[in-house]
Design a protein around this motif. Structure first.
Motif, short mmCIF file in Angstrom:
data_model
loop_
_atom_site.label_atom_id
_atom_site.label_comp_id
_atom_site.label_asym_id
_atom_site.label_seq_id
_atom_site.Cartn_x
_atom_site.Cartn_y
_atom_site.Cartn_z
N ARG A 18 30.01 62.22 57.38
CA ARG A 18 29.22 62.64 56.22
C ARG A 18 29.87 63.80 55.48
NH1 ARG A 18 23.76 60.77 56.78
NH2 ARG A 18 22.95 62.52 55.58
N ASP A 90 22.79 67.00 54.78
CA ASP A 90 21.75 67.13 55.80
C ASP A 90 22.03 66.14 56.92
OD1 ASP A 90 19.49 67.28 57.33
OD2 ASP A 90 18.07 67.12 55.66
N GLU A 91 22.55 66.65 58.02
CA GLU A 91 22.95 65.79 59.14
C GLU A 91 21.75 65.11 59.81
OE1 GLU A 91 25.91 64.96 60.01
OE2 GLU A 91 27.09 66.34 58.79
N SER A 92 20.54 65.64 59.59
CA SER A 92 19.36 65.08 60.24
C SER A 92 18.86 63.82 59.54
CB SER A 92 18.24 66.12 60.28
OG SER A 92 17.75 66.39 58.97
#
Length: 207
Positions: A18, A90-92
């Motif tokens: 990402r 936003d890795e979540s």
């Protein structure tokens, strides 16, 4: 004020991390474009050169700065960062599905507003952020010429906010295209949009 879109970046594969999608470096062509706009702007005096914190804008700004008779490092302004419509920062968040992307892209083509994308910063918030950052620079450099190296979305959103244009992305800036805006007496005047003359000799125009 001189607004410059960054040069062409690399296009990472969909399987890339990402962070790579969020902040790709310049391509080989992009570095050529950056040198072309640097040579084009070299005769013009700048009190300062500002850029976003993303690498494609920062490297373009560094190349512009290196062409100056008195080179100085560009000043990074985080608030000039491009909008992250896919939520790559936003890795979540899960990656959007192809179906979600298709629906969002169709809606964006209809409205030219960034909230068409499910994970995007809202259009009005993005416009406000960009406008405030650039207005602060214009006040700081009242009566002086300065450069801002940023992103196509940033440049279009700033102009849209300044001149009350409904669409966020009402025009597409080419890579390293130059746009000039004058600020004085608390008013803005648009002088040029999307100057491409420095790119045409080498067939360097890309979007």
């Amino acid at each position: 004020m001189v607004l410059v879109r960054h040069a062409q970046q690399t296009s990472p594969p969909r399987t890339a991390p990402r962070a790579v999608h969020l902040d790709p470096p310049l391509s080989d062509l992009g570095r050529t474009q950056a040198d072309a706009v640097a040579a084009y702007l070299e005769p013009e005096p700048f009190a300062a050169i500002y850029c976003s914190d993303l690498e494609r804008a920062h490297e373009t700004a560094r190349r512009v700065a290196q062409f100056r008779s008195q080179p100085s490092d560009p000043v990074v302004v985080e608030g000039l960062r491009e909008i992250d419509v896919f939520g790559f920062g936003d890795e979540s968040r899960a990656d959007p599905t192809p179906e979600q992307l298709a629906i969002a892209s169709d809606e964006f083509l209809r409205t030219r507003r960034w909230e068409a994308f499910p994970h995007s910063e809202r259009s009005d918030d993005f416009r406000t952020r960009v406008y405030r950052e650039i207005e602060k620079l214009a006040i700081r450099h009242a009566g002086e010429r300065f450069a801002v190296v940023a992103h196509g979305g940033v440049i279009s959103a700033f102009l849209a906010s300044t001149f009350e244009i409904r669409e966020d992305m009402f025009f597409y800036s080419a890579h390293t295209a130059v746009t000039r805006v004058f600020h004085g007496d608390d008013r803005w005047a648009m002088h040029t949009v999307n100057e491409l003359g420095h790119l045409r000799p080498g067939d360097l125009v890309t979007y």
